[in-house]
Design a protein around this motif. Structure first.
Motif, mmCIF file in Angstrom:
data_model
loop_
_atom_site.group_PDB
_atom_site.id
_atom_site.type_symbol
_atom_site.label_atom_id
_atom_site.label_comp_id
_atom_site.label_asym_id
_atom_site.label_seq_id
_atom_site.Cartn_x
_atom_site.Cartn_y
_atom_site.Cartn_z
ATOM 1 N N LYS A 200 6.388 5.105 -8.706
ATOM 2 C CA LYS A 200 5.526 3.948 -8.988
ATOM 3 C C LYS A 200 5.047 3.206 -8.187
ATOM 4 N N PRO A 201 4.867 2.669 -7.145
ATOM 5 C CA PRO A 201 4.926 1.048 -6.783
ATOM 6 C C PRO A 201 4.280 0.394 -7.298
ATOM 7 N N THR A 202 5.516 -0.932 -7.442
ATOM 8 C CA THR A 202 4.965 -2.326 -8.180
ATOM 9 C C THR A 202 3.595 -2.544 -7.755
ATOM 10 N N LYS B 267 2.672 12.434 -3.509
ATOM 11 C CA LYS B 267 1.524 11.386 -3.592
ATOM 12 C C LYS B 267 0.770 11.379 -2.756
ATOM 13 N N GLY C 1 3.480 -3.311 -4.417
ATOM 14 C CA GLY C 1 3.505 -2.818 -3.158
ATOM 15 C C GLY C 1 4.927 -2.201 -3.466
ATOM 16 N N SER C 2 6.374 -2.415 -3.786
ATOM 17 C CA SER C 2 7.175 -2.331 -3.622
ATOM 18 C C SER C 2 7.876 -0.391 -3.991
ATOM 19 N N THR C 3 8.390 0.287 -2.678
ATOM 20 C CA THR C 3 8.660 1.730 -3.432
ATOM 21 C C THR C 3 9.582 2.417 -2.831
ATOM 22 N N TRP C 4 10.332 3.089 -3.195
ATOM 23 C CA TRP C 4 11.691 3.581 -2.121
ATOM 24 C C TRP C 4 12.190 4.800 -2.079
ATOM 25 N N ASP D 211 12.883 -4.919 -8.609
ATOM 26 C CA ASP D 211 11.844 -4.075 -8.300
ATOM 27 C C ASP D 211 11.313 -4.914 -6.869
ATOM 28 N N ASP D 212 11.238 -6.082 -6.739
ATOM 29 C CA ASP D 212 10.122 -6.942 -5.744
ATOM 30 C C ASP D 212 11.402 -6.966 -4.842
#
Length: 501
Positions: A52-54, A150, A57-60, A185-186
């Motif tokens: 789930k993005p922060t 997604k 918007g951070s995701t990986w 996370d960011d």
């Protein structure tokens, strides 16, 4: 907790009645290790992973926290900071260096490496016949999992057994303006330099991030509510804070908690104003300052809500962590590994070990369970802190002060003598007197503490005693030799003196 219950009426034990023998929810280090090991027994295995993005918007990609926004980028950024410090130190050794640091280059190099790991995991899953599903998984019952990708498309799969390996995510205090803050996370995905940074928290994540950011040349302040490194040896934690403040230009704002975050324009630059109030002895005081970046590192919460554990009756502790016995929950078909488990070390190697051993117990002939005692670990502060076993506080609480002997000494890293002669490390060995002074706690603050601690951790697994330590001949000149020459106990009250050979 309650014993893992037996199958009830309506539960088929024939794996042919399900799509898979095992469904693993979570694609971090533990989930991957379990899935791969189970596949070696020719079991049908599916592994779900979804990030789930922060709020930023951070995701990986595949690999979980450790690979993407944890251990791997943290250690590489720690190394970047050490290189910067080494360049400053090099002048005293005769070098002429004019260092400059480019955040963008550092981040890109790290992301390129992590991208190769993501690709490698996907390839390995395919080669080892593990079905990788990039979707959010939630339990419908003891055997069925709803998968949502997604695009919002839903699919339902079934498995004889299901393992929860969802890990955790950073906890963010519920303070007005909290969305202006970032978490680790960011930070590890941030493309622009953080500038003047406030780190809120006293966890190992907070201190590690503060350390490497300061080592890269950024202005860093750490806001601490009470003590550093709760759960670790407090004498060592105090020395870490003193070292960071004295030798690495990190400011500590102690006894304060944030109350509000607001945007503030300085010309064309948007910055963050932090208003804080005092806690404890600072109660009633106020503090306000402006920063380019505010990083929150006040702990982590398990990813156990919203995945249907309540639907099937899996028991959790009061913080939302899964209660387990040898990775078994109270529901016979549901297991758990990794950071989402209650009372277990939140460390990548323990999750990997637990996953592999669980697969061997389920599908092989093994009875070996994961041993969560004496797990060595390291906090990658500028001067690293390695530890294994009990803190001094826990040793005394568990065994009684009269039964515990604590040996301690300064550590003088030879590599720091010329550029920074005043920067000392520290070592502490905690022994249990009634058991021939068996070593029950090892703590060292020194360069490369992680490399040092691993060997002592293995020795502790084998029942290391103080007599055996004394009989060992150390490698000179190293910090690793200090534990083999320690003679001063805390009980003696003798002053510690540092010297040469």
């Amino acid at each position: 907790m309650a014993t893992n219950t037996e199958p009830t009426t309506g539960d088929s034990m024939d794996s042919k009645d399900y799509d898979y023998d095992l469904i693993v929810i979570g694609g971090g280090s533990g989930g991957i290790a379990l899935a791969r090991e189970a596949a070696k027994f020719e079991k049908r295995v599916a592994m779900l992973d979804f990030v789930k993005p922060t709020v930023h918007g951070s995701t990986w990609g595949l690999g979980g926290t450790c690979v993407n926004v944890g251990c791997i980028p943290k250690k590489l950024m720690h190394q970047a900071a050490l290189i910067g410090q080494a360049m400053k130190d090099s002048e005293k050794f005769g070098y002429t260096v004019e260092p400059s640091f480019a955040w963008e280059t550092c981040i890109q190099s790290i992301r390129d490496y992590i991208g190769s790991l993501n690709f490698g995991y996907r390839t390995t899953m395919r080669e080892e016949n593990v079905k990788y599903i990039n979707a959010y998984g939630s339990l419908l019952d003891r055997h069925r999992v709803k998968c949502v990708n997604k695009r919002g498309e839903e699919n339902i799969i079934s498995g004889l057994r299901i393992c929860i390996a969802t890990g955790g995510r950073p906890r963010v205090p519920d303070v007005p303006g909290k969305d202006l803050c970032i978490t680790s996370d960011d930070l590890f995905l941030r493309r622009t330099a953080p500038g003047k940074t406030l780190v809120i928290g006293a966890s190992y994540v907070a201190l590690e991030c503060a350390g490497f950011l300061a080592g890269m040349g950024y202005d860093v302040t750490v806001m601490v509510r009470s003590i550093l490194l709760r759960g670790f040896d407090q004498e060592m934690a105090t020395k870490i804070g003193e070292n960071m403040e004295t030798y690495h230009n990190i400011k500590f704002l102690r006894g304060f908690v944030p109350q509000e975050f607001t945007n503030e324009l300085e010309g064309d630059t948007k910055r963050i104003r932090v208003n804080a109030t005092g806690s404890g002895s600072n109660a009633g005081q106020a503090h306000s300052d402006v920063f380019d970046t505010v990083l929150v590192a006040t702990g982590r919460d398990p990813c156990t809500s919203g995945i249907g554990l309540d639907t099937v009756g899996v028991k959790l502790d009061d913080k939302g962590f899964i209660l387990s016995d040898n990775e078994k929950t109270n529901v016979w078909s549901i297991y758990g590994i990794g950071d989402a488990l209650s009372g277990k070390p939140e460390l990548t190697p323990t999750a990997i070990q637990a996953g592999r051993l669980l697969a061997r117990r389920l599908y092989g002939e093994s009875t070996l369970a994961c041993d969560y005692e004496n797990v060595a670990t390291t906090v990658f502060t500028p001067l690293e802190y390695g530890c294994c076993g009990l803190s001094e506080e826990d040793a005394i609480a568990r065994h009684g002060e009269d039964n515990v002997e604590v040996y301690h000494d300064h550590v003088l890293p030879l590599e720091l003598v010329i550029p920074r002669s005043e920067e000392f490390g520290f070592v502490k060995v905690i022994t249990l007197k009634p058991e021939q002074e068996r070593v029950i706690g090892f703590h060292i603050l020194a360069p490369n503490a992680g490399e040092i601690t691993q060997g002592y951790g293995v020795a502790m697994k084998c029942g290391l005693t103080k007599e055996q330590l004394d009989a060992a001949i150390g490698i000179h000149p190293t910090c690793a030799e200090n534990p083999t020459t320690m003679a001063t106990t805390k009980r003696s009250g003798k002053e510690l003196k540092s010297g040469g050979c």
